[in-house]
Scaffold this motif. Structure first.
Motif, PDB file in Angstrom:
ATOM      1  N   MET A  39      32.807  41.403 -24.311  1.00 36.39           N
ATOM      2  CA  MET A  39      33.087  42.288 -23.187  1.00 36.39           C
ATOM      3  C   MET A  39      33.031  41.545 -21.855  1.00 36.39           C
ATOM      4  O   MET A  39      33.857  41.745 -20.977  1.00 36.39           O
ATOM      5  CB  MET A  39      32.093  43.443 -23.178  1.00 36.39           C
ATOM      6  CG  MET A  39      32.314  44.451 -24.302  1.00 36.39           C
ATOM      7  SD  MET A  39      33.879  45.334 -24.111  1.00 36.39           S
ATOM      8  CE  MET A  39      33.552  46.250 -22.625  1.00 36.39           C
ATOM      9  N   THR A  62      36.114  39.445 -21.428  1.00 38.72           N
ATOM     10  CA  THR A  62      37.263  40.296 -21.111  1.00 38.72           C
ATOM     11  C   THR A  62      37.231  40.740 -19.651  1.00 38.72           C
ATOM     12  O   THR A  62      38.254  40.752 -18.966  1.00 38.72           O
ATOM     13  CB  THR A  62      37.272  41.532 -22.022  1.00 38.72           C
ATOM     14  OG1 THR A  62      37.275  41.127 -23.391  1.00 38.72           O
ATOM     15  CG2 THR A  62      38.503  42.387 -21.748  1.00 38.72           C
ATOM     16  N   ALA A  95      38.182  37.747 -17.457  1.00 40.31           N
ATOM     17  CA  ALA A  95      39.619  37.485 -17.548  1.00 40.31           C
ATOM     18  C   ALA A  95      40.413  38.542 -16.781  1.00 40.31           C
ATOM     19  O   ALA A  95      41.414  38.227 -16.116  1.00 40.31           O
ATOM     20  CB  ALA A  95      40.058  37.444 -19.007  1.00 40.31           C
ATOM     21  N   SER A  96      39.959  39.797 -16.858  1.00 42.50           N
ATOM     22  CA  SER A  96      40.626  40.881 -16.126  1.00 42.50           C
ATOM     23  C   SER A  96      40.519  40.666 -14.623  1.00 42.50           C
ATOM     24  O   SER A  96      41.495  40.888 -13.882  1.00 42.50           O
ATOM     25  CB  SER A  96      39.993  42.217 -16.510  1.00 42.50           C
ATOM     26  OG  SER A  96      40.545  43.270 -15.761  1.00 42.50           O
ATOM     27  N   GLY A 138      38.190  32.344 -19.818  1.00 42.60           N
ATOM     28  CA  GLY A 138      38.452  33.467 -18.924  1.00 42.60           C
ATOM     29  C   GLY A 138      39.483  33.148 -17.854  1.00 42.60           C
ATOM     30  O   GLY A 138      40.226  34.039 -17.415  1.00 42.60           O
TER      31      GLY A 138
END
Length: 248
Positions: free
Chosen positions: A1, A4, A7-8, A101
Motif C-alpha cells: 500500500m 502504491t 507511486a500515485s 515508486g
C-alpha cells in the motif's frame, strides 16, 4: 500500500506539469514527421533507407525515451531539495521501494510515448500488424534503462546539473550511438565498438527486428539492454540507500 501511495503521488507530480508532459510525448512525433517529410521530398534513388518509415519509427520510439530520463532525474532531484524527502526518510519505505515508486509512473508514460509515435507512423505508411504490439513490449527494457539513468543521476546531482546531463549529454549519446540516423558500422573502428558497448543501438536493432518480423534476432540484441536495465536499476537503489543512511 505504501509503495502504491508513493507511486500515485509521483504520477500526480508528473501530470502537474502538463506542458513538459506534452513536450515529452510530442517532440518524438515532430522528429518523425520532419524526417519523413525530408526523406519523401528527395528523389527516390537518393532516399536514405534508415529514414524509411519501417526503420525510422522504431528508432524514434527508442530515441524519444531519452526525454523520460529527464523526467525521472528532475523528479527525484527536485524532491531532494525539499523537506518532502526528509519526511519520506522517516517512513518505512526502503531504498528499492523508493526507486520502484519513481519508476512505475514513468513506464506507462514511456509506452504511451511509443504508442503515439506508432499511431502517427500509421498515417505515414507504416503497416499495421501484431508486431507493433511486440515492439512496444520490446521497448520496455530500454525505457527502464533511461528511467534508471535519470534516477541515478538525480540522486547524485542537483536539478541544474541533471538538466544539462540528461537533457543534452544523454540525448546526444543516444542519438549518435544508436543506429537511428546512420549505421555505426559505416564509421567502424572505435566508434562502432563504443556504440555496441552501449545499450542504445541494441535497443533500436531489437525494435527494428520486431517490426520486420526477424524474431530470431530479437533476443541477441535485447539481452544487453536487459542487462543494462537490471544493473542500472540496482545501482540506483544502492546509491539511493547510501544517501538515505547519510541523511538519517
Amino acid at each position: 500500500m505504501r509503495l502504491t501511495a508513493f507511486a500515485s503521488r509521483n504520477t500526480k507530480e508528473i501530470l502537474r506539469d502538463p506542458l513538459t508532459f506534452c513536450f515529452g510525448l510530442g517532440f518524438p512525433v515532430v522528429l518523425l514527421l520532419l524526417l519523413s517529410a525530408i526523406n519523401s521530398a528527395i528523389p527516390e534513388q537518393a532516399q536514405m533507407t534508415m529514414f524509411n518509415i519501417d526503420k525510422l519509427t522504431p528508432g524514434i520510439t527508442v530515441f524519444g525515451m531519452s526525454f523520460i530520463s529527464l523526467f525521472s532525474s528532475m523528479l527525484i532531484a527536485k524532491d531532494r531539495t525539499t523537506s518532502f524527502m526528509m519526511r519520506l526518510f522517516t517512513s518505512p519505505l526502503k531504498a528499492h521501494e523508493f526507486i520502484i515508486g519513481y519508476t512505475l509512473p514513468l513506464l506507462p508514460m514511456a509506452i504511451l510515448q511509443s504508442a503515439v509515435c506508432v499511431v502517427v507512423a500509421f498515417f505515414l505508411g507504416l503497416d499495421v500488424s501484431v508486431n507493433i504490439l511486440l515492439m512496444l513490449a520490446v521497448n520496455i527494457p530500454i525505457a527502464v534503462v533511461f528511467i534508471s539513468l535519470g534516477l541515478l543521476l538525480g540522486t547524485l546531482l542537483n536539478e541544474k546539473a541533471v538538466g544539462g546531463i540528461c537533457g543534452a549529454l544523454l540525448t546526444n549519446l543516444s542519438a549518435w550511438f544508436s543506429n537511428i540516423w546512420f549505421d555505426t558500422a559505416m564509421v567502424g573502428g572505435w566508434f562502432k565498438s563504443f556504440a555496441n558497448a552501449l545499450p542504445f543501438a541494441h535497443a533500436v536493432n531489437a525494435a527494428r527486428d520486431t517490426i520486420s518480423g526477424n524474431y530470431s534476432d530479437i533476443m541477441p540484441e535485447l539481452l544487453p539492454v536487459c542487462g543494462y536495465a537490471v544493473v542500472l536499476l540496482v545501482l540506483a537503489a544502492v546509491v539511493f540507500s547510501v544517501m538515505m543512511k547519510r541523511n538519517k
